[in-house]
Scaffold this motif. Structure first.
Motif, PDB file in Angstrom:
ATOM      1  N   LEU A  57       0.846  -1.193   0.000  1.00 11.51           N
ATOM      2  CA  LEU A  57       0.000   0.000   0.000  1.00 11.51           C
ATOM      3  C   LEU A  57       0.883   1.245   0.000  1.00 11.51           C
ATOM      4  CD1 LEU A  57      -2.746  -0.988   2.608  1.00 11.51           C
ATOM      5  CD2 LEU A  57      -2.506  -1.624   0.203  1.00 11.51           C
ATOM      6  N   PRO A  58       0.288   2.404  -0.217  1.00  8.92           N
ATOM      7  CA  PRO A  58       1.084   3.641  -0.200  1.00  8.92           C
ATOM      8  C   PRO A  58       1.939   3.767   1.070  1.00  8.92           C
ATOM      9  CG  PRO A  58      -1.083   4.106  -1.051  1.00  8.92           C
ATOM     10  CD  PRO A  58      -1.097   2.664  -0.628  1.00  8.92           C
ATOM     11  N   GLY A  59       3.146   4.224   0.894  1.00 10.70           N
ATOM     12  CA  GLY A  59       4.066   4.401   2.011  1.00 10.70           C
ATOM     13  C   GLY A  59       4.886   3.168   2.312  1.00 10.70           C
ATOM     14  N   GLU A  60       4.571   2.034   1.639  1.00 12.02           N
ATOM     15  CA  GLU A  60       5.296   0.800   1.918  1.00 12.02           C
ATOM     16  C   GLU A  60       6.372   0.550   0.872  1.00 12.02           C
ATOM     17  OE1 GLU A  60       1.417  -1.200   4.130  1.00 12.02           O
ATOM     18  OE2 GLU A  60       2.228  -2.149   2.345  1.00 12.02           O
ATOM     19  N   LEU A  61       7.472  -0.033   1.317  1.00 10.74           N
ATOM     20  CA  LEU A  61       8.623  -0.260   0.445  1.00 10.74           C
ATOM     21  C   LEU A  61       8.381  -1.422  -0.517  1.00 10.74           C
ATOM     22  CD1 LEU A  61      10.056   1.761   2.197  1.00 10.74           C
ATOM     23  CD2 LEU A  61      11.964   0.173   2.446  1.00 10.74           C
ATOM     24  N   ILE A  62       8.948  -1.297  -1.697  1.00 10.02           N
ATOM     25  CA  ILE A  62       8.910  -2.367  -2.693  1.00 10.02           C
ATOM     26  C   ILE A  62      10.321  -2.563  -3.236  1.00 10.02           C
ATOM     27  CG2 ILE A  62       7.742  -3.217  -4.763  1.00 10.02           C
ATOM     28  CD1 ILE A  62       5.754  -0.932  -4.459  1.00 10.02           C
ATOM     29  N   GLY A  63      10.737  -3.807  -3.327  1.00  8.92           N
ATOM     30  CA  GLY A  63      12.027  -4.072  -3.956  1.00  8.92           C
ATOM     31  C   GLY A  63      13.110  -4.530  -2.996  1.00  8.92           C
ATOM     32  N   LEU A  64      12.747  -4.719  -1.726  1.00 13.11           N
ATOM     33  CA  LEU A  64      13.736  -5.155  -0.740  1.00 13.11           C
ATOM     34  C   LEU A  64      14.210  -6.577  -1.002  1.00 13.11           C
ATOM     35  CD1 LEU A  64      12.090  -3.754   2.514  1.00 13.11           C
ATOM     36  CD2 LEU A  64      13.999  -2.807   1.195  1.00 13.11           C
ATOM     37  N   ASP A  65      13.449  -7.328  -1.793  1.00 17.51           N
ATOM     38  CA  ASP A  65      13.785  -8.729  -2.050  1.00 17.51           C
ATOM     39  C   ASP A  65      15.126  -8.883  -2.751  1.00 17.51           C
ATOM     40  OD1 ASP A  65      12.281  -7.525  -4.285  1.00 17.51           O
ATOM     41  OD2 ASP A  65      12.738  -9.433  -5.246  1.00 17.51           O
ATOM     42  N   ALA A  66      15.648  -7.800  -3.302  1.00 22.15           N
ATOM     43  CA  ALA A  66      16.925  -7.905  -4.026  1.00 22.15           C
ATOM     44  C   ALA A  66      18.121  -7.512  -3.166  1.00 22.15           C
ATOM     45  CB  ALA A  66      16.875  -7.039  -5.272  1.00 22.15           C
ATOM     46  N   LEU A  67      17.871  -7.087  -1.940  1.00 21.57           N
ATOM     47  CA  LEU A  67      18.981  -6.630  -1.098  1.00 21.57           C
ATOM     48  C   LEU A  67      20.004  -7.740  -0.869  1.00 21.57           C
ATOM     49  CD1 LEU A  67      17.408  -4.421   1.729  1.00 21.57           C
ATOM     50  CD2 LEU A  67      18.720  -3.715  -0.279  1.00 21.57           C
ATOM     51  N   GLY A  68      19.507  -8.971  -0.768  1.00 19.19           N
ATOM     52  CA  GLY A  68      20.397 -10.070  -0.417  1.00 19.19           C
ATOM     53  C   GLY A  68      21.415 -10.400  -1.487  1.00 19.19           C
ATOM     54  N   HIS A  69      20.962 -10.580  -2.728  1.00 21.84           N
ATOM     55  CA  HIS A  69      21.875 -11.038  -3.773  1.00 21.84           C
ATOM     56  C   HIS A  69      21.879 -10.142  -5.000  1.00 21.84           C
ATOM     57  CE1 HIS A  69      21.153 -14.657  -1.310  1.00 21.84           C
ATOM     58  NE2 HIS A  69      22.435 -14.841  -1.504  1.00 21.84           N
ATOM     59  N   GLY A  70      21.264  -8.971  -4.882  1.00 20.29           N
ATOM     60  CA  GLY A  70      21.366  -7.990  -5.958  1.00 20.29           C
ATOM     61  C   GLY A  70      20.450  -8.214  -7.132  1.00 20.29           C
ATOM     62  N   GLN A  71      19.646  -9.290  -7.067  1.00 18.98           N
ATOM     63  CA  GLN A  71      18.698  -9.547  -8.145  1.00 18.98           C
ATOM     64  C   GLN A  71      17.310  -9.744  -7.563  1.00 18.98           C
ATOM     65  OE1 GLN A  71      19.733 -12.698 -10.802  1.00 18.98           O
ATOM     66  NE2 GLN A  71      20.932 -11.272 -12.031  1.00 18.98           N
ATOM     67  N   HIS A  72      16.325  -9.207  -8.259  1.00 19.46           N
ATOM     68  CA  HIS A  72      14.962  -9.356  -7.773  1.00 19.46           C
ATOM     69  C   HIS A  72      14.508 -10.803  -7.866  1.00 19.46           C
ATOM     70  CE1 HIS A  72      13.895  -5.274  -6.861  1.00 19.46           C
ATOM     71  NE2 HIS A  72      14.423  -4.860  -7.992  1.00 19.46           N
ATOM     72  N   ARG A  73      13.797 -11.240  -6.829  1.00 20.46           N
ATOM     73  CA  ARG A  73      13.291 -12.607  -6.782  1.00 20.46           C
ATOM     74  C   ARG A  73      11.821 -12.647  -7.165  1.00 20.46           C
ATOM     75  NH1 ARG A  73      14.846 -15.844  -1.491  1.00 20.46           N
ATOM     76  NH2 ARG A  73      13.414 -17.169  -2.663  1.00 20.46           N
ATOM     77  N   CYS A  74      11.237 -11.505  -7.412  1.00 17.50           N
ATOM     78  CA  CYS A  74       9.824 -11.485  -7.755  1.00 17.50           C
ATOM     79  C   CYS A  74       9.515 -10.341  -8.699  1.00 17.50           C
ATOM     80  CB  CYS A  74       8.973 -11.386  -6.490  1.00 17.50           C
ATOM     81  SG  CYS A  74       9.394 -10.004  -5.434  1.00 17.50           S
ATOM     82  N   ASP A  75       8.352 -10.445  -9.342  1.00 15.45           N
ATOM     83  CA  ASP A  75       7.834  -9.347 -10.142  1.00 15.45           C
ATOM     84  C   ASP A  75       7.035  -8.418  -9.235  1.00 15.45           C
ATOM     85  OD1 ASP A  75       8.848 -10.670 -12.307  1.00 15.45           O
ATOM     86  OD2 ASP A  75       6.917 -11.326 -13.106  1.00 15.45           O
ATOM     87  N   ALA A  76       7.069  -7.131  -9.563  1.00 17.19           N
ATOM     88  CA  ALA A  76       6.209  -6.186  -8.863  1.00 17.19           C
ATOM     89  C   ALA A  76       5.253  -5.586  -9.886  1.00 17.19           C
ATOM     90  CB  ALA A  76       7.039  -5.089  -8.203  1.00 17.19           C
ATOM     91  N   ILE A  77       3.966  -5.690  -9.598  1.00 11.23           N
ATOM     92  CA  ILE A  77       2.933  -5.298 -10.560  1.00 11.23           C
ATOM     93  C   ILE A  77       1.938  -4.355  -9.887  1.00 11.23           C
ATOM     94  CG2 ILE A  77       1.084  -6.166 -12.054  1.00 11.23           C
ATOM     95  CD1 ILE A  77       2.639  -8.892 -11.984  1.00 11.23           C
ATOM     96  N   ALA A  78       1.586  -3.289 -10.601  1.00 10.23           N
ATOM     97  CA  ALA A  78       0.621  -2.325 -10.066  1.00 10.23           C
ATOM     98  C   ALA A  78      -0.777  -2.912 -10.096  1.00 10.23           C
ATOM     99  CB  ALA A  78       0.678  -1.026 -10.865  1.00 10.23           C
ATOM    100  N   LEU A  79      -1.501  -2.817  -8.986  1.00 10.10           N
ATOM    101  CA  LEU A  79      -2.859  -3.339  -8.912  1.00 10.10           C
ATOM    102  C   LEU A  79      -3.862  -2.329  -9.445  1.00 10.10           C
ATOM    103  CD1 LEU A  79      -2.738  -5.013  -5.399  1.00 10.10           C
ATOM    104  CD2 LEU A  79      -2.910  -6.159  -7.611  1.00 10.10           C
ATOM    105  N   GLU A  80      -3.447  -1.087  -9.488  1.00 14.24           N
ATOM    106  CA  GLU A  80      -4.284  -0.017 -10.023  1.00 14.24           C
ATOM    107  C   GLU A  80      -3.328   1.033 -10.569  1.00 14.24           C
ATOM    108  OE1 GLU A  80      -6.372   1.335  -6.450  1.00 14.24           O
ATOM    109  OE2 GLU A  80      -4.732   0.404  -5.339  1.00 14.24           O
ATOM    110  N   ASN A  81      -3.848   2.028 -11.196  1.00 12.97           N
ATOM    111  CA  ASN A  81      -2.974   3.086 -11.683  1.00 12.97           C
ATOM    112  C   ASN A  81      -2.282   3.707 -10.476  1.00 12.97           C
ATOM    113  OD1 ASN A  81      -3.701   2.600 -14.321  1.00 12.97           O
ATOM    114  ND2 ASN A  81      -5.448   3.990 -14.198  1.00 12.97           N
ATOM    115  N   ALA A  82      -0.977   3.770 -10.530  1.00 19.42           N
ATOM    116  CA  ALA A  82      -0.220   4.084  -9.320  1.00 19.42           C
ATOM    117  C   ALA A  82       0.960   5.001  -9.622  1.00 19.42           C
ATOM    118  CB  ALA A  82       0.273   2.797  -8.669  1.00 19.42           C
ATOM    119  N   ARG A  83       1.585   5.445  -8.550  1.00 20.85           N
ATOM    120  CA  ARG A  83       2.834   6.192  -8.656  1.00 20.85           C
ATOM    121  C   ARG A  83       3.811   5.660  -7.625  1.00 20.85           C
ATOM    122  NH1 ARG A  83       1.958  11.263 -11.245  1.00 20.85           N
ATOM    123  NH2 ARG A  83      -0.277  11.695 -11.380  1.00 20.85           N
TER     124      ARG A  83
END
Lengths: 245, 245
Positions: free
Chosen positions: A90-116
């Motif tokens: 939700l707004p205010g929450e971080l996205i993309g921390l899954d790559a901190l460990g090994h430098g590569q994303h382990r998942c896709d991140a997809i917008a559920l609605e029009n977003a910023r």
DNA sequence: CGGCTAGTTGACAAGCGTCAAGAATTGTGG
DNA sequence: CCACAATTCTTGACGCTTGTCAACTAGCCG
């Protein structure tokens, strides 16, 4: 027509210092002059359309994102194409921390609605954090809150009864909406039943049946994606492990 | 008898610079002189006996821990006393990150065997990290790896078949032992079947039956807590989502 | 040897996944 | 603005996996 003032207003509105989410986000607890330094490394991104990817599995992660408007889901993909929703953002929450460990994303991140989103380059964030004492602490705090939501998710998954999982899910969403200053007892689900099912380890039919059951029991009122929590007490009890029959 | 040299040796052995886990831990990628600065804030703790608590739910978290020898489990407790194992922590892995978000631990940490930990006061860690550029990065990296293990856990829980969950669990443990330089194809489980069941969202009987089934199928060999992975290929296939019948 | 905990195995039933059909909602083009 | 298509969601019937209950075995330690 004078365009300059419009640009200024736009810039101002988009600053961390003026962001409605700043208390939940990286700038929290940091003095104004330092927020400005953070502000300079944060990139405001174009809107992300509903269904669009913010990043994909395997892509390098030089940055982390913060949902600014609209919500996202993160989806882990097995080799055979089976997908599993592992988080909602939700707004205010971080996205993309899954790559901190090994430098590569382990998942896709997809917008559920029009977003910023706001985009924070990690390298520059480190640079600012080394100079701004509060920022490092606040970064760990928001990361910790993200891990807390993951733990909540795990606790949902550990429940054996589908009804319990769904109640915990609704409770968790409710809390998060309230943190955003929104009504925690009535809200619109930004995700499909399919997404909920994947997130909770249930098939879509079971999610649907659980919603119906909870409505029949008078615990919630559902109409499509619109949800109202009627017996918060009963939901809170379920959250704390007291059996609900 | 000269006791002085003995003390020196002991001190030396316990330094980060001489620790066998340093490549996995906070000192990784940091120059020697800076490791020494880190070293000064790390407290080596007394051994933790099997079954003893490292910390408890609700206790404040001014520090994080690293398992040094022996392994730990973290257990989340519902209000009604129902417990759920949410993580296992092998040597070199962080313990106590669950409190980063709100400053209070959300789970108990319990030693599975006689163990030792290093204790890192957060406040002092921040202080050093602000001055040592690589440490901040490495801290995020080890935190990220911890989140990666949590995601692995979630992927286990999302499998519907008990056998798949158990195979993913064994595969994950295997990988972690190999990271430690140990044999990933034959090892002793540090935890009980009960712990495994709680961790995987299964009852103890189902875990037991899964072990038996996997042994009958020739995938593993089990005798009590001693496990040998016989068909790593088949296990890897299950991990990547290919159905196993 | 005896008591205790940990683990195994069996019988049974409940809850959830599967398959199938249909209803409701959303989006689109005429 | 309506009609039609495409999703999304709901509901029903049935079978299988797993939880529950119970009895038994294997280790472990005094």
């Amino acid at each position: 027509m004078e365009t300059a003032p419009v640009v200024d207003l736009e810039t101002l509105r988009r600053n961390c210092a003026n962001c409605s989410l700043r208390q939940l986000c990286l700038p929290a607890g940091i003095v104004a002059s330092d927020v400005e330094r953070l502000d300079r490394v944060v990139k405001r991104r174009k809107p992300v359309a509903r269904g669009e990817h913010l990043f994909r599995v395997g892509s390098g992660a030089a940055r982390i994102y913060v949902a600014r408007e609209g919500s996202f889901k993160t989806v882990a993909c097995s080799a055979d194409g089976e997908q599993q929703v592992i988080g909602f953002h939700l707004p205010g929450e971080l996205i993309g921390l899954d790559a901190l460990g090994h430098g590569q994303h382990r998942c896709d991140a997809i917008a559920l609605e029009n977003a910023r989103v706001c985009e924070v380059p990690l390298e520059e964030l480190h640079h600012v954090a080394a100079q701004v004492p509060g920022l490092q602490r606040q970064l760990l705090r928001v990361i910790g809150r993200s891990m807390g939501r993951d733990q909540d998710h795990l606790e949902m998954m550990s429940r054996r009864q589908a009804n319990d999982r769904v109640m915990l899910f609704l409770h968790s969403l409710s809390q998060r909406f309230e943190t955003l200053g929104q009504d925690g007892s009535a809200f619109a689900l930004p995700m499909t039943r399919e997404d909920i099912g994947s997130y909770l380890g249930l098939v879509i039919e079971t999610v649907s049946r659980s919603f119906t059951k909870l409505q029949d029991d008078g615990v919630i009122a559902v109409r499509g994606r619109q949800v109202r929590l009627l017996q918060q007490r009963q939901i809170a009890d379920a959250v704390h492990g007291h059996a609900l029959h």
